[in-house]
Design an enzyme around this catalytic site. Structure first.
Site, PDB file in Angstrom:
ATOM      1  N   SER A   1       0.913  -1.096   0.070  1.00  0.00           N
ATOM      2  CA  SER A   1       0.263  -0.177   0.097  1.00  0.00           C
ATOM      3  C   SER A   1       1.005   1.018   0.055  1.00  0.00           C
ATOM      4  O   SER A   1       2.203   0.967   0.292  1.00  0.00           O
ATOM      5  CB  SER A   1      -0.829   0.058   1.322  1.00  0.00           C
ATOM      6  OG  SER A   1      -0.067  -0.082   2.604  1.00  0.00           O
TER       7      SER A   1
ATOM      8  N   GLU B   1       1.348   5.625   0.786  1.00  0.00           N
ATOM      9  CA  GLU B   1       0.770   6.708   1.264  1.00  0.00           C
ATOM     10  C   GLU B   1       1.229   8.195   0.469  1.00  0.00           C
ATOM     11  O   GLU B   1       2.370   8.281  -0.087  1.00  0.00           O
ATOM     12  CB  GLU B   1       1.399   7.047   2.647  1.00  0.00           C
ATOM     13  CG  GLU B   1       0.925   8.431   3.226  1.00  0.00           C
ATOM     14  CD  GLU B   1       1.825   8.488   4.701  1.00  0.00           C
ATOM     15  OE1 GLU B   1       1.233   7.985   5.535  1.00  0.00           O
ATOM     16  OE2 GLU B   1       2.451   9.226   4.867  1.00  0.00           O
TER      17      GLU B   1
ATOM     18  N   ASP C   1      -0.836  15.817  15.138  1.00  0.00           N
ATOM     19  CA  ASP C   1       0.362  16.335  15.852  1.00  0.00           C
ATOM     20  C   ASP C   1      -0.247  17.336  16.524  1.00  0.00           C
ATOM     21  O   ASP C   1      -1.236  18.503  16.097  1.00  0.00           O
ATOM     22  CB  ASP C   1       1.257  16.972  14.906  1.00  0.00           C
ATOM     23  CG  ASP C   1       1.893  15.853  14.124  1.00  0.00           C
ATOM     24  OD1 ASP C   1       2.171  14.804  14.498  1.00  0.00           O
ATOM     25  OD2 ASP C   1       2.228  15.961  12.853  1.00  0.00           O
TER      26      ASP C   1
ATOM     27  N   PHE D   1      14.070  15.054  10.582  1.00  0.00           N
ATOM     28  CA  PHE D   1      12.686  14.707  11.152  1.00  0.00           C
ATOM     29  C   PHE D   1      12.685  13.253  11.656  1.00  0.00           C
ATOM     30  O   PHE D   1      11.594  13.051  12.182  1.00  0.00           O
ATOM     31  CB  PHE D   1      11.760  14.772   9.605  1.00  0.00           C
ATOM     32  CG  PHE D   1      11.771  13.778   8.642  1.00  0.00           C
ATOM     33  CD1 PHE D   1      12.195  13.955   7.577  1.00  0.00           C
ATOM     34  CD2 PHE D   1      11.393  12.478   8.989  1.00  0.00           C
ATOM     35  CE1 PHE D   1      12.398  13.083   6.617  1.00  0.00           C
ATOM     36  CE2 PHE D   1      11.368  11.364   8.004  1.00  0.00           C
ATOM     37  CZ  PHE D   1      11.866  11.947   6.745  1.00  0.00           C
TER      38      PHE D   1
ATOM     39  N   HIS E   1       3.708  -1.108   3.841  1.00  0.00           N
ATOM     40  CA  HIS E   1       3.119   0.136   3.583  1.00  0.00           C
ATOM     41  C   HIS E   1       4.260   1.196   3.225  1.00  0.00           C
ATOM     42  O   HIS E   1       5.220   1.209   4.070  1.00  0.00           O
ATOM     43  CB  HIS E   1       2.347   0.539   4.929  1.00  0.00           C
ATOM     44  CG  HIS E   1       1.577   2.085   4.554  1.00  0.00           C
ATOM     45  ND1 HIS E   1       0.580   2.044   3.648  1.00  0.00           N
ATOM     46  CD2 HIS E   1       1.849   3.014   5.059  1.00  0.00           C
ATOM     47  CE1 HIS E   1       0.039   3.274   3.570  1.00  0.00           C
ATOM     48  NE2 HIS E   1       0.784   4.182   4.313  1.00  0.00           N
TER      49      HIS E   1
END
Length: 296
Positions: free
Chosen positions: A23, A25, A117, A220, A270
């Site tokens: 899958s 994103e 967030d 990050f 994913h």
């Protein structure tokens, strides 16, 4: 080329899994150029027959509107199963129910439910992801995915508290958990075992991030509590101005991760595409996925 080398090469190639499910994103674009990049990626990757494609959801109204538009376009323009992210930060129950109704009427049957967030300096919210899952399940019979954190959510008190929160999300109705990206495979496998030990029956799907820019990754990954192993640093050392080689290294790392995890019985993966198809497509191709004819 020696016969022994050829035998080792053939053995290595034979080890690649051929029965994986994937899958992808994506995130909503904020410029016309990024719109083009997104749809080029969707068009390239949809031929690999992903189980679904998800679209992230921001904390401000404009980003949320872009998410809704992308989801609607995917539903109307492709045969892909679209899975919108939905957060509950700064969103009332009435708003959540309205969004759920709109998605249900659009034909959406799967949502990825997240807390979202927290804005900097904001107090703890009144609603968390387990409450969101419960609200959505009461409204419609969605399939619901949630997030899992093999290396512990940065806001969690400790690993056990984080694990119990995942249990609450599953008990509320979630039937799939997608992990934060990681590079420590042993940490993921230990996490999976701990999930079983506390009675979490939902499938834990590993999130794979193909890395093209190591410096950006370091920036990050820290706030997300994702550990960067020393071996990863060495792989990218000296490639700061060599994007082509960085891409090859990133693809190699992701392929190795999937291969090891497949041997551990994992079939679903994913991919965090960052709206770029090149690396993800190359990885999936190497793992045995091939395009299928799609007329829509």
């Amino acid at each position: 080329m020696s016969a022994q080398y050829v035998e080792l090469l053939n053995q290595s190639l034979a080890e690649f899994p051929s029965d994986v499910n994937v899958s992808f994103e994506f995130f909503p674009p904020n410029s016309e150029q990024m719109v083009t990049t997104l749809w080029n990626s969707i068009e390239r990757l949809k031929g690999l027959s992903p189980k679904f494609v998800s679209v992230t959801y921001g904390t401000n109204a404009s980003t949320r509107d872009r998410t809704h538009r992308v989801i609607q376009d995917i539903v109307e323009k492709t045969d892909l199963t679209a899975v919108p992210h939905l957060t509950c930060i700064d969103t009332s129950i009435d708003e959540i129910n309205e969004i759920a109704d709109n998605y249900w009427n659009l034909g959406i049957r799967h949502i990825l439910a997240l807390r979202g967030d927290l804005p900097k300096g904001a107090p703890n919210p009144d609603i968390y992801a387990d409450h969101l899952v419960e609200t959505l399940k009461k409204r419609h019979d969605f399939d619901i995915s949630v997030a899992a954190y093999p290396e512990v959510h940065p806001d969690a008190k400790n690993g056990q508290a984080d694990l119990l929160h995942l249990r609450r999300k599953v008990d509320a109705g979630a039937n799939l958990a997608i992990s934060q990206f990681f590079f420590d495979i042993e940490a993921f496998l230990r996490f999976r075992d701990r999930c079983v030990a506390v009675g979490i029956e939902a499938e834990i799907v590993p999130g794979i991030l193909p890395v093209s820019n190591y410096e950006s990754l370091v920036k990050f990954a820290g706030p997300l509590n994702v550990k960067i192993p020393s071996w990863l640093h060495k792989r990218y050392e000296g490639l700061e101005n060599d994007p082509e080689t960085r891409n090859l290294v990133g693809a190699s790392i992701a392929i190795d991760m999937v291969r090891v995890l497949r041997k551990e019985g994992i079939k679903d993966f994913h991919f965090y595409t960052l709206n770029r198809s090149e690396l993800t497509y190359a990885i999936c191709h190497t793992l045995g996925l091939r395009p299928t004819i799609n007329t829509k």
